[in-house]
Scaffold this active site. Structure first.
Site, PDB file in Angstrom:
ATOM      1  N   PRO A 320     -38.411  65.263 -17.149  1.00  0.00           N
ATOM      2  CG  PRO A 320     -36.328  65.566 -18.134  1.00  0.00           C
ATOM      3  CD  PRO A 320     -37.168  64.545 -17.460  1.00  0.00           C
ATOM      4  CG  LEU A 321     -42.827  66.548 -18.448  1.00  0.00           C
ATOM      5  CD1 LEU A 321     -44.111  66.378 -17.660  1.00  0.00           C
ATOM      6  CD2 LEU A 321     -42.884  65.763 -19.733  1.00  0.00           C
ATOM      7  CB  THR A 322     -40.018  71.915 -22.366  1.00  0.00           C
ATOM      8  OG1 THR A 322     -38.765  71.256 -22.443  1.00  0.00           O
ATOM      9  CG2 THR A 322     -39.846  73.391 -22.663  1.00  0.00           C
ATOM     10  CB  CYS A 427     -34.151  68.465 -26.863  1.00  0.00           C
ATOM     11  SG  CYS A 427     -35.307  69.779 -27.331  1.00  0.00           S
ATOM     12  CG  HIS A 509     -38.254  59.035 -25.523  1.00  0.00           C
ATOM     13  ND1 HIS A 509     -38.667  60.307 -25.871  1.00  0.00           N
ATOM     14  CD2 HIS A 509     -39.323  58.239 -25.736  1.00  0.00           C
ATOM     15  CE1 HIS A 509     -39.913  60.266 -26.276  1.00  0.00           C
ATOM     16  NE2 HIS A 509     -40.337  59.021 -26.201  1.00  0.00           N
ATOM     17  CG  ASN A 568     -39.378  58.582 -21.365  1.00  0.00           C
ATOM     18  OD1 ASN A 568     -39.034  59.449 -22.152  1.00  0.00           O
ATOM     19  ND2 ASN A 568     -40.547  58.633 -20.756  1.00  0.00           N
ATOM     20  N   GLY A 569     -41.328  56.022 -22.279  1.00  0.00           N
ATOM     21  CA  GLY A 569     -42.156  55.999 -23.473  1.00  0.00           C
ATOM     22  C   GLY A 569     -43.459  55.250 -23.298  1.00  0.00           C
ATOM     23  CG  ASP A 570     -45.839  55.189 -25.993  1.00  0.00           C
ATOM     24  OD1 ASP A 570     -45.901  56.421 -25.996  1.00  0.00           O
ATOM     25  OD2 ASP A 570     -45.584  54.514 -27.007  1.00  0.00           O
TER      26      ASP A 570
END
Length: 699
Positions: A320-322, A427, A509, A568-570
């Site tokens: 999910p990307l704001t 967030c 994350h 999640n991450g990189d």
């Protein structure tokens, strides 16, 4: 289609004199910049440029941490003149939310200074056309209830000549909305109106302007959408439903019953378990638990049986990307192999208040409601109904149980195409954190567990998931404790036999809130949490006391009640993806910035190989995004402006892609920053420019 044929961009060389940072030469021949002060990240890039300015010295050098290894022949010093500050990756999470430190973000203050007279233009037409004329022939419009007192224009020819800008010649001048649906709902307001209108002779000898519809295209598009949207858009709620939410006329019976039960039990249980009779501590543990259960009243209902879901190596997930995770971008990623997608984070309070813009985030395309495709794999999970699964899930943010539960019940009642509902617990921005939502919930794990239990109780057949961070502070990660609590249930839940929280999946994350994107994600810590979840899934029967065994319906949706765990991450290549699956033992990997920089990463994962996309192919993705954007936001002046805005925001990430053909070492790293480089042709160089003027040129 060759690079030479793409809109003439190849014939437009990058001008080395167009610069926001002018490099000058000292009398002794060394380079310096007239910019007085540079950030450390920017200084690193410039230093690297100086070191590799001589290709002969670049060969044979070891790979430097934090620097993209460019082939010596592709190093191009003058291109550094267009290099600007390193992009703020927080924009991928929360760029559309204002910071709560702004005391009066909406307060209008008197403009001061020398630029107060600047005109930034308007996204509206110079003359506004009355809605009774928008989609009707010139001589047979609808009746305007305001008559001569209407403030909008009724003369279509005057509007076309003086009220709107000239038609666009993009896409060959053909309206992409009309091309996809057979009609354009914006009619004369469309910036491509000339492609679906004509003049015809009437019986009285006059020439009438009329709009054209294509019945074949209409029939093909019909039935693919909801709420009057035939462009394949789903999860659309009506104006009447939004109005009912705003006027608090829409009921939430399950939430009301569950909240009433929570209030009744919370005080007595808290007194008994935490602050009350100390003599219980001296009693036998089993006897004490039985006393606690005697005080515990059963909830008014148990969670409904959940739809089975699956997360695995075959399902790379778009995070999910704001702002960036809008519908057109998700459509693009799905077309390139993304198996699961999430909406942008929606705030709970605006959702239950019927806010139009917040509910617009729940819209999805029909391609996102198709089941995930597992090529070459069958019967992945016993009793898993792949045909009933979707690709699209919603993410919400909330700071109180009643708020999260009401938003969840509204979502499940009004949006019929949701795979899961995800609670955002990661967030990092202040506006969300200071309200007690987002990553603030990591510091109040009992409250977080209560929120997730409530969401699971009222969500019907839709499973509940959550996305978390390692913690709020760099030196105090607490995700391990939280993962254990969500998988088994907290102390209070175990004492009264309430069982696990019911989450179907947890995504971690590998960064803290304090860290943001300053360091690489900690996949070692992710692996520790994944191992913990795996032990719980494999030995849940042995861990759980049979005396307090919970109802099977309280267990999460999945294979045998297991909890899926995602990292999640990189993740920036198929090598990263499969290494994380192998080494960290996660079920799947969620991709965020990696997908923003190169959306075809999903295609690389599916084919398990690098894909060196040409400049022509990458420009085709830009065109595809523009088409999807106009279909989503409209092809009038406002819709074109909105598409341009989000396209430029995406390009602020996409320009960071360095073509594989000019890299000296693989795999590429998402955290590395490149020195100035030159592509294999002018279009490739242009696509790699971080000068916003070049983004506008590409747009």
């Amino acid at each position: 289609m060759g690079d030479q044929n793409i809109a003439g961009l190849e014939q437009t060389p990058v001008n080395p004199l167009e610069s926001s940072m002018l490099l000058k030469r000292h009398h002794n021949g060394t380079l310096h910049s007239d910019v007085p002060k540079e950030s450390p990240a920017k200084k690193l890039k410039v230093d690297c440029e100086h070191e590799v300015a001589d290709p002969s010295t670049a060969k044979g050098q070891d790979r430097r941490k934090g620097v993209v290894p460019i082939k010596p022949e592709s190093i191009h010093l003058f291109n550094a003149q267009s290099r600007s500050e390193v992009a703020d990756d927080d924009a991928a999470e929360a760029s559309r939310h204002t910071d709560s430190r702004d005391k009066h973000p909406r307060k209008r203050t008197k403009q001061k200074g020398q630029n107060v007279g600047r005109d930034f233009g308007s996204s509206r037409d110079a003359l506004q056309l009355c809605s009774t004329r928008t989609t009707f022939p010139e001589f047979s419009p609808a009746e305007c209830q305001f008559g001569s007192g209407c403030i909008f224009k009724h003369d279509i020819r005057e509007y076309l000549n003086k009220g709107k800008r000239e038609d666009l010649d993009t896409f060959g001048g053909l309206c992409p909305v009309w091309d996809a649906r057979g009609l354009c709902s914006l009619g004369w307001k469309c910036r491509f109106a000339g492609s679906h209108s004509r003049e015809r002779d009437t019986e009285d000898g006059r020439r009438e302007l009329v709009l054209i519809e294509d019945e074949e295209r209409k029939a093909k598009a019909k039935g693919r959408g909801e709420g009057g949207e035939d462009g394949g858009v789903l999860n659309v709620i009506s104006t009447q439903q939004k109005s009912a939410l705003m006027r608090k006329k829409m009921e939430t019976p399950r939430t009301d019953k569950y909240i009433s039960w929570l209030d009744q039990n919370a005080a007595e249980l808290d007194k008994q378990l935490h602050g009350g009779n100390r003599q219980d501590k001296d009693l036998d543990g089993k006897e004490s638990r039985e006393d606690n259960r005697a005080l515990y009243s059963e909830p008014p209902f148990l969670p409904s049986e959940k739809r089975r879901v699956y997360f695995g190596p075959e399902t790379p997930v778009l995070a999910p990307l704001t702002t960036q995770g809008n519908l057109p971008f998700r459509r693009l990623c799905v077309s390139l192999g993304a198996q699961l997608t999430y909406s942008e984070m929606a705030m709970g309070m605006p959702l239950i208040q019927g806010n139009k813009s917040e509910w617009a985030l729940m819209k999805c395309h029909v391609s996102e409601t198709l089941p995930p495709s597992f090529k070459g794999a069958r019967n992945i999970v016993v009793d898993y109904g792949n045909a009933k699964d979707f690709k699209f899930g919603a993410q919400i943010s909330a700071n109180k149980p009643w708020l999260a539960m009401k938003a969840t019940e509204y979502l499940t009642n009004l949006c019929s195409h949701l795979r899961v509902i995800d609670l955002n617990c990661g967030c990092p921005i202040d506006m969300v954190y200071r309200t007690g939502a987002g990553s603030a919930l990591l510091e109040n794990q009992a409250k977080l567990e209560k929120i997730l239990r409530g969401m699971n109780a009222v969500s019907g057949e839709v499973p509940i998931t959550t996305k978390i961070r390692m913690g709020t502070k760099n030196d105090r990660p607490n995700a391990l404790k939280l993962v254990e609590r969500l998988a088994l249930g907290g102390h209070e839940a175990q004492e009264i036999g309430e069982g696990p929280s019911g989450v179907a999946a947890i995504t971690l994350h590998g960064r803290s809130r304090q860290q943001r994107y300053t360091k690489s994600a900690d996949w070692t810590y992710i692996a520790e949490c994944a191992a913990l979840i795996k032990r719980f899934n494999e030995s849940s029967d042995g861990i759980t006391d049979t005396a307090k065994e919970s109802d099977p319906r309280a267990k999460p949706a999945g294979n045998g009640g297991r909890v899926y765990f995602l990292g999640n991450g990189d993740c920036y290549s198929h090598i990263d993806y499969y290494e994380h699956l192998r080494d960290a033992k996660v079920d799947s990997v969620m991709l965020a910035r990696g997908a923003l920089v190169k959306p075809w990463i999903f295609e690389e994962i599916e084919k398990n190989q690098y894909l060196d996309k040409s400049a022509s192919e990458r420009l085709t993705y830009v065109e595809q995004f523009a088409r999807f954007g106009l279909e989503t936001w409209g092809s009038d002046e406002i819709g074109v402006g909105t598409t341009r805005k989000f396209l430029l925001e995406w390009m602020s990430f996409a320009h960071r892609y360095v073509p594989l053909g000019i890299l000296e070492h693989l795999p590429p790293s998402l955290q590395d920053r490149p020195p100035a480089w030159r592509g294999r042709n002018d279009l490739e160089t242009l696509l790699g420019s971080d000068n916003y003027k070049d983004w506008i040129k590409i747009r």
